[in-house]
Design an enzyme around this catalytic site. Structure first.
Site, PDB file in Angstrom:
ATOM      1  N   LYS A   1       0.839  -1.202   0.000  1.00  0.00           N
ATOM      2  CA  LYS A   1       0.000   0.000   0.000  1.00  0.00           C
ATOM      3  C   LYS A   1       0.875   1.253   0.000  1.00  0.00           C
ATOM      4  CE  LYS A   1      -3.871   2.042   2.606  1.00  0.00           C
ATOM      5  NZ  LYS A   1      -4.809   1.822   3.735  1.00  0.00           N
TER       6      LYS A   1
ATOM      7  N   SER B   1      -9.346   2.208   2.367  1.00  0.00           N
ATOM      8  CA  SER B   1      -8.354   2.874   1.532  1.00  0.00           C
ATOM      9  C   SER B   1      -7.308   1.929   0.940  1.00  0.00           C
ATOM     10  CB  SER B   1      -7.646   3.973   2.332  1.00  0.00           C
ATOM     11  OG  SER B   1      -6.923   3.432   3.431  1.00  0.00           O
TER      12      SER B   1
ATOM     13  N   SER C   1     -10.126   0.129   6.561  1.00  0.00           N
ATOM     14  CA  SER C   1      -9.453   0.228   5.270  1.00  0.00           C
ATOM     15  C   SER C   1      -8.860  -1.069   4.742  1.00  0.00           C
ATOM     16  CB  SER C   1      -8.349   1.288   5.340  1.00  0.00           C
ATOM     17  OG  SER C   1      -8.918   2.569   5.435  1.00  0.00           O
TER      18      SER C   1
END
Length: 447
Positions: free
Chosen positions: A78, A152, A176
């Site tokens: 990420k 996210s 997320s």
């Protein structure tokens, strides 16, 4: 020739350790799939093709290859965690495009275990929202590319669900990991506070954010979590009946749960009851103020992360979110609201080992330029589809998303498992039972 695309991390690592595959051929196959399919999925902000192949060769030459738990496994990271030599943009035009001098500790642990970082994945700006889009790209659900992958950790989830990598690293501050995992048919765990090193942005959103794995099987989640934690926290436990509370009610007043997600919970409850667990309906005592408390922490975390960035280079929704959050910073920093919530929920988890809920309230929004839309529209879209996850960031307790069934569109549906502190192994054991009794399709059928 054996294809390694679509294999689990556990399978790849065994093959590399046994010299039935080389890290280079495994990584090269996944890079070829990324090149072919990521234009449709939007998982990656940056692909490290040449660097990844060089690192694969380094893994192959490493002494003790036959003992590496993730030998030769391609992994995506990420884009809010530092990867040495790569910039960390956190989905924004306001962040510096300068290479990180060192790996984040979780990335370093993955590499030490033999994993190869093939790229950094798309996130919404500053990892604020439950949809993933912005100046660096839009991450779509590989099962239904008209829909967002979620956020996210949307790019990481999309990469795994599309078979671009077998596992990915993400993190979870208000859902997320669990939100995009639920959208994309993956397994994930948000570990309890302190199990995995955090070090996410500025202050880990007051200790609410946790790093964790995204994978297609419980075995891979267990394997990667053990590497990230640096211990056998995810070891298998002796099977035995658990007391499982079942709730299909949203924690946030005024937000309902759609029929497919409620039905998935009821079916999963029946499955677990048939496996010998004590399963009963029970409602956690969520306070009426939970929605406001969650909003205060959500916005305040963004206020901290946006400090020092040029506001002219931030999207309007991010600027507004941060401005709202600045009003709450003093109160949020005390931790008093989170401690009150823990005390309120403690008796419930003294009576029940695990809570079973929907992972989401409804299917994800359409993929699109949400970063260009108004703040309130974004907040309402996020809240209406993903109200189930924030309480467990506020408490700091472990929670999982586990695939279960499908939506009318054919995209995956999912349930959430929540436990008291230290129950990661229990949750993984239950998730493994669900996987065995109600298996899911592991990756979307992209060609």
């Amino acid at each position: 020739m054996t294809s390694w695309v679509g294999r689990t991390a556990a399978e790849i690592a065994v093959a590399v350790r046994e010299k039935r595959a080389t890290p280079r051929e495994v990584v090269a196959e996944h890079l070829a799939r990324i090149e072919r399919l990521d234009g449709r999925v939007g998982a990656f902000r940056s692909v490290r093709a040449e660097a990844a192949l060089a690192e694969a060769d380094e893994v192959a030459a490493r002494p003790g290859l036959d003992e590496l738990p993730l030998a030769g496994v391609p992994v995506a990271v990420k884009d809010n965690l530092a990867v040495r030599g790569e910039s960390t943009r956190v989905g924004s035009a306001a962040t510096p495009d300068t290479p990180a001098p060192e790996d984040h500790v979780t990335v370093a642990r993955l590499r030490a275990a033999g994993a190869v970082v093939v790229g950094l994945t798309n996130v919404p700006e500053l990892c604020v929202f439950g949809t993933t889009e912005g100046v660096h790209g839009t991450a779509r659900n590989p099962w239904d590319t008209s829909r967002t992958a979620g956020g996210s950790s949307g790019g990481s989830a999309a990469a795994v669900a599309a078979g671009l990598v077998p596992v990915a690293l993400g993190n979870d501050g208000m859902g997320s990991l669990r939100i995009p995992a639920a959208n994309c048919g993956l397994v994930t765990i948000k570990p309890g506070h302190g199990v995995v090193p955090a070090g996410i942005s500025e202050g880990d959103w007051f200790g609410m954010s946790e790093n964790g794995p995204l994978a297609t099987t419980v075995e891979d989640v267990r394997l990667m979590l053990s590497v990230l934690a640096g211990t056998e926290v995810a070891r298998r436990v002796e099977p035995g009946p658990r007391t499982i509370a079942v709730s299909v009610r949203s924690p946030l007043a005024g937000v309902g749960v759609s029929r497919p997600y409620a039905s998935a919970v009821r079916e999963a409850a029946g499955l677990l009851a048939g496996a010998g667990h004590r399963v009963r309906p029970a409602e956690p005592p969520y306070p009426l103020s939970l929605g406001l408390v969650a909003l205060q922490h959500w916005t305040a975390g963004t206020a901290v992360d946006a400090a020092g960035l040029d506001p002219r280079r931030l999207a309007r929704r991010t600027r507004v979110h941060a401005a709202v959050g600045r009003r709450f910073l003093t109160g949020v920093r005390t931790g008093a609201q989170r401690e009150r919530l823990r005390r309120r929920l403690d008796p419930f988890f003294a009576e029940h080992d695990v809570l079973l809920t929907p992972a989401l309230a409804r299917r994800s929004p359409q993929a699109g330029p949400w970063h260009e839309r108004g703040w309130l529209r974004n907040v309402l879209a996020n809240t209406n589809y993903s109200p189930m996850t924030p309480p467990w960031n506020l408490t700091g307790w472990p929670a999982m998303a586990v695939p279960f069934g499908t939506l009318p569109s054919g995209a995956p549906c999912a349930v959430q498992l929540v436990g008291r502190p230290g129950s990661e192994a229990d949750l993984l054991d239950l998730a493994e039972q669900i996987e065995r009794l109600h298996p899911w399709r592991r990756t979307a059928g992209l060609a």
